[in-house]
Write a protein that holds these residues in place. Structure first.
Motif, PDB file in Angstrom:
ATOM      1  N   ARG A 214       0.852  -1.199   0.000  1.00 66.93           N
ATOM      2  CA  ARG A 214       0.000   0.000   0.000  1.00 66.93           C
ATOM      3  C   ARG A 214       0.890   1.254   0.000  1.00 66.93           C
ATOM      4  O   ARG A 214       1.797   1.379   0.835  1.00 66.93           O
ATOM      5  N   PRO A 215       0.646   2.172  -0.963  1.00 63.54           N
ATOM      6  CA  PRO A 215       1.492   3.375  -1.029  1.00 63.54           C
ATOM      7  C   PRO A 215       1.302   4.252   0.198  1.00 63.54           C
ATOM      8  O   PRO A 215       0.172   4.573   0.562  1.00 63.54           O
ATOM      9  N   ARG A 216       2.413   4.627   0.853  1.00 69.96           N
ATOM     10  CA  ARG A 216       2.303   5.391   2.111  1.00 69.96           C
ATOM     11  C   ARG A 216       3.033   6.735   2.054  1.00 69.96           C
ATOM     12  O   ARG A 216       2.662   7.664   2.748  1.00 69.96           O
ATOM     13  N   TRP A 217       4.132   6.838   1.277  1.00 68.88           N
ATOM     14  CA  TRP A 217       4.912   8.070   1.283  1.00 68.88           C
ATOM     15  C   TRP A 217       5.124   8.573  -0.139  1.00 68.88           C
ATOM     16  O   TRP A 217       5.222   7.788  -1.085  1.00 68.88           O
ATOM     17  N   ALA A 218       5.240   9.897  -0.258  1.00 75.43           N
ATOM     18  CA  ALA A 218       5.387  10.505  -1.583  1.00 75.43           C
ATOM     19  C   ALA A 218       6.840  10.479  -2.053  1.00 75.43           C
ATOM     20  O   ALA A 218       7.114  10.711  -3.232  1.00 75.43           O
ATOM     21  N   GLY A 219       7.779  10.227  -1.134  1.00 72.12           N
ATOM     22  CA  GLY A 219       9.196  10.206  -1.491  1.00 72.12           C
ATOM     23  C   GLY A 219       9.998   9.787  -0.281  1.00 72.12           C
ATOM     24  O   GLY A 219       9.440   9.609   0.812  1.00 72.12           O
ATOM     25  N   ALA A 220      11.312   9.625  -0.474  1.00 73.97           N
ATOM     26  CA  ALA A 220      12.126   9.146   0.638  1.00 73.97           C
ATOM     27  C   ALA A 220      13.591   9.504   0.451  1.00 73.97           C
ATOM     28  O   ALA A 220      14.072   9.668  -0.674  1.00 73.97           O
ATOM     29  N   LEU A 221      14.273   9.613   1.599  1.00 78.25           N
ATOM     30  CA  LEU A 221      15.738   9.640   1.586  1.00 78.25           C
ATOM     31  C   LEU A 221      16.188   8.466   2.436  1.00 78.25           C
ATOM     32  O   LEU A 221      15.930   8.438   3.638  1.00 78.25           O
ATOM     33  N   ASP A 222      16.802   7.481   1.779  1.00 83.15           N
ATOM     34  CA  ASP A 222      17.182   6.236   2.452  1.00 83.15           C
ATOM     35  C   ASP A 222      18.689   6.208   2.696  1.00 83.15           C
ATOM     36  O   ASP A 222      19.479   6.454   1.784  1.00 83.15           O
ATOM     37  N   THR A 223      19.091   5.879   3.945  1.00 76.38           N
ATOM     38  CA  THR A 223      20.523   5.772   4.245  1.00 76.38           C
ATOM     39  C   THR A 223      20.905   4.334   4.594  1.00 76.38           C
ATOM     40  O   THR A 223      22.025   4.069   4.979  1.00 76.38           O
ATOM     41  N   VAL A 224      19.948   3.407   4.461  1.00 79.76           N
ATOM     42  CA  VAL A 224      20.123   2.057   5.008  1.00 79.76           C
ATOM     43  C   VAL A 224      20.372   0.994   3.934  1.00 79.76           C
ATOM     44  O   VAL A 224      21.175   0.077   4.100  1.00 79.76           O
ATOM     45  N   GLY A 225      19.669   1.097   2.807  1.00 73.47           N
ATOM     46  CA  GLY A 225      19.825   0.095   1.740  1.00 73.47           C
ATOM     47  C   GLY A 225      19.141  -1.222   2.089  1.00 73.47           C
ATOM     48  O   GLY A 225      18.337  -1.309   3.029  1.00 73.47           O
ATOM     49  N   GLY A 226      19.456  -2.277   1.335  1.00 70.56           N
ATOM     50  CA  GLY A 226      18.963  -3.617   1.626  1.00 70.56           C
ATOM     51  C   GLY A 226      17.441  -3.704   1.682  1.00 70.56           C
ATOM     52  O   GLY A 226      16.723  -3.073   0.902  1.00 70.56           O
ATOM     53  N   GLU A 227      16.950  -4.494   2.640  1.00 75.35           N
ATOM     54  CA  GLU A 227      15.498  -4.731   2.757  1.00 75.35           C
ATOM     55  C   GLU A 227      14.730  -3.446   3.061  1.00 75.35           C
ATOM     56  O   GLU A 227      13.580  -3.287   2.645  1.00 75.35           O
ATOM     57  N   MET A 228      15.380  -2.532   3.798  1.00 81.96           N
ATOM     58  CA  MET A 228      14.704  -1.262   4.121  1.00 81.96           C
ATOM     59  C   MET A 228      14.441  -0.465   2.852  1.00 81.96           C
ATOM     60  O   MET A 228      13.328   0.041   2.641  1.00 81.96           O
ATOM     61  N   LEU A 229      15.435  -0.365   1.988  1.00 87.52           N
ATOM     62  CA  LEU A 229      15.250   0.391   0.741  1.00 87.52           C
ATOM     63  C   LEU A 229      14.178  -0.277  -0.120  1.00 87.52           C
ATOM     64  O   LEU A 229      13.304   0.401  -0.680  1.00 87.52           O
ATOM     65  N   ALA A 230      14.221  -1.614  -0.193  1.00 90.20           N
ATOM     66  CA  ALA A 230      13.216  -2.325  -0.992  1.00 90.20           C
ATOM     67  C   ALA A 230      11.812  -2.043  -0.455  1.00 90.20           C
ATOM     68  O   ALA A 230      10.885  -1.756  -1.221  1.00 90.20           O
ATOM     69  N   ALA A 231      11.650  -2.083   0.880  1.00 88.41           N
ATOM     70  CA  ALA A 231      10.329  -1.851   1.480  1.00 88.41           C
ATOM     71  C   ALA A 231       9.857  -0.424   1.208  1.00 88.41           C
ATOM     72  O   ALA A 231       8.667  -0.193   0.947  1.00 88.41           O
ATOM     73  N   ILE A 232      10.772   0.539   1.268  1.00 91.54           N
ATOM     74  CA  ILE A 232      10.399   1.946   1.025  1.00 91.54           C
ATOM     75  C   ILE A 232       9.952   2.125  -0.426  1.00 91.54           C
ATOM     76  O   ILE A 232       8.948   2.782  -0.704  1.00 91.54           O
ATOM     77  N   ILE A 233      10.676   1.529  -1.349  1.00 93.45           N
ATOM     78  CA  ILE A 233      10.328   1.670  -2.779  1.00 93.45           C
ATOM     79  C   ILE A 233       8.957   1.054  -3.041  1.00 93.45           C
ATOM     80  O   ILE A 233       8.126   1.614  -3.757  1.00 93.45           O
ATOM     81  N   LYS A 234       8.683  -0.114  -2.431  1.00 94.33           N
ATOM     82  CA  LYS A 234       7.381  -0.772  -2.645  1.00 94.33           C
ATOM     83  C   LYS A 234       6.227   0.045  -2.083  1.00 94.33           C
ATOM     84  O   LYS A 234       5.086  -0.122  -2.497  1.00 94.33           O
ATOM     85  N   GLN A 235       6.532   0.910  -1.071  1.00 99.38           N
ATOM     86  CA  GLN A 235       5.469   1.695  -0.423  1.00 99.38           C
ATOM     87  C   GLN A 235       5.473   3.156  -0.863  1.00 99.38           C
ATOM     88  O   GLN A 235       4.822   3.995  -0.255  1.00 99.38           O
ATOM     89  N   CYS A 236       6.201   3.443  -1.946  1.00 94.85           N
ATOM     90  CA  CYS A 236       6.258   4.818  -2.452  1.00 94.85           C
ATOM     91  C   CYS A 236       5.072   5.070  -3.392  1.00 94.85           C
ATOM     92  O   CYS A 236       4.714   4.218  -4.209  1.00 94.85           O
ATOM     93  N   LYS A 237       4.480   6.271  -3.276  1.00 95.20           N
ATOM     94  CA  LYS A 237       3.345   6.619  -4.139  1.00 95.20           C
ATOM     95  C   LYS A 237       3.808   6.853  -5.572  1.00 95.20           C
ATOM     96  O   LYS A 237       4.999   7.026  -5.829  1.00 95.20           O
ATOM     97  N   LYS A 238       2.845   6.929  -6.486  1.00 97.28           N
ATOM     98  CA  LYS A 238       3.154   7.092  -7.918  1.00 97.28           C
ATOM     99  C   LYS A 238       4.014   8.326  -8.163  1.00 97.28           C
ATOM    100  O   LYS A 238       3.774   9.375  -7.568  1.00 97.28           O
TER     101      LYS A 238
END
Ligand SMILES: NC(=O)c1ccc[n+]([C@@H]2O[C@H](COP(=O)([O-])OP(=O)(O)OC[C@H]3O[C@@H](n4cnc5c(N)ncnc54)[C@H](OP(=O)(O)O)[C@@H]3O)[C@@H](O)[C@H]2O)c1
Length: 330
Positions: A214-238
């Motif tokens: 489910r899309p939750r955020w309009a954008g992100a700044l990720d410093t962690v990579g790995g599973e965290m980055l994958a989860a953020i990308i999957k939950q990013c809005k269009k």
């Protein structure tokens, strides 16, 4: 000056041992600009260098320190006058060229930048590569058209050096910022930097088997990579933009192409060390507009060269908030 003080890492019987030493000035590499270092700061890469990571530093003995701010002692290229206040960050400083955890550095003139006018030398090192990296990521997000009206943005590793600056600067730009942290005692600090919502890592790392969430955020700044980055990308809005710089959570990226080809998510890579000088100047201009070193000063701990080893251990154990500023001389 026949000798000077430096935090040195040596390879002894396959082990990497660091200590503060008085070293001969002839060990300095021969480059155009000799700088007396007043301040440095600790970045994650310095931990890797001090631990013998050959992807960062090939040869030892070596002086880590990818950031340095100080005063020009001499410049054979005549680009800088004696006494000029300057900043050197990234390139090969502290990686394969002796770095800023020392009273002196010798570097190519092309790596040297005049101190940005709004900041003191101390403030430039409070910002350091961490703040610069956050600003570089934010400038890329802005260039992709990200605006506060698109919705909330999320920052991972939010109490770290890069993450804490990202929270402060995105908030200063008017974004509603959601911070992800593994530290339960860091909420007040993150709120003081401007975070509106604070999440645990497990709140974001949901249903890893699903290709989209489910899309939750309009954008992100990720410093962690790995599973965290994958989860953020999957939950990013269009059409949202996700800027990414780090790998503290892993090098892999367990994803399908669906977030990109169905949601049009933009993945923006950040490499601070090799940023061209013209881009550096623009990013520092953005920093002058939105970074508030005073707000961060409270969480930037000032230490001496003798305290660097202890600070590196805290970083290794993930047991620190914000940045360590190293005061080398006045
Ligand atoms: N590409 C570039 O140009 C560039 C420039 C600078 C830094 N970096 C990289 O960016 C990353 C962050 O740098 P930094 O200086 O901010 O490091 P840092 O100060 O050590 O902060 C990293 C933060 O990440 C979180 N974290 C640590 N381990 C984690 C894990 N296993 N899973 C999830 N979160 C974890 C922690 O924050 P919480 O406890 O708040 O979750 C920690 O404070 C590093 O990988 C560094 O090498 C890259």
């Amino acid at each position: 000056m026949s000798t000077f003080k430096a935090f040195r890492t040596e390879e002894i019987d396959g082990k990497f041992i660091s200590s503060v030493q008085q070293i001969d000035k002839n060990t300095l590499p021969e480059n155009e600009v000799l700088i007396k270092v007043l301040y440095s700061g600790i970045n994650y890469k310095d931990l890797l260098s001090s631990k013998g990571n050959k992807g960062v530093t090939r040869k030892y003995p070596h002086t880590p320190g990818i950031d340095a701010a100080g005063i020009v002692v001499e410049d054979s290229s005549a680009s800088f006058s004696q006494g000029a206040e300057v900043v050197v960050m990234g390139y090969d400083l502290g990686m394969n060229l002796d770095g800023g955890f020392a009273e002196y550095i010798s570097v190519p003139a092309a790596w040297v930048m005049p101190k940005p006018t709004k900041f003191t030398l101390k403030e430039t090192m409070l910002i350091g590569t961490s703040g610069f990296t956050a600003a570089l990521g934010i400038s890329k997000m802005l260039r992709m058209g990200q605006t506060p009206t698109d919705g909330a943005v999320i920052v991972s590793g939010a109490t770290g050096g890069v993450g804490s600056f990202a929270v402060q600067m995105l908030s200063a730009l008017g974004f509603e910022v959601c911070a992800i942290t593994g530290k339960e005692d860091a909420h007040a600090m993150l709120e003081s930097l401007g975070a509106k919502e604070i999440l645990k890592r497990s709140d974001v790392l949901v249903s890893p088997e699903k290709p989209l969430l489910r899309p939750r955020w309009a954008g992100a700044l990720d410093t962690v990579g790995g599973e965290m980055l994958a989860a953020i990308i999957k939950q990013c809005k269009k059409e949202g933009s996700v800027a990414t710089c780090g790998n503290v959570g892993g090098m892999g990226l367990p994803l399908t192409v669906l977030p990109f080809i169905l949601n049009g998510v933009n993945l923006l890579g950040i490499n601070a060390a090799d940023t061209l000088m013209a881009t550096r100047q623009k990013v520092w201009t953005l920093l002058e507009e939105i970074a508030n070193p005073q707000a961060l000063a409270g969480m930037g701990k000032e230490i001496s060269l003798e305290e660097v080893a202890q600070a590196l251990t805290l970083i290794e154990n993930g047991a620190h908030n914000g940045r360590f500023l190293i005061r080398i001389a006045d």
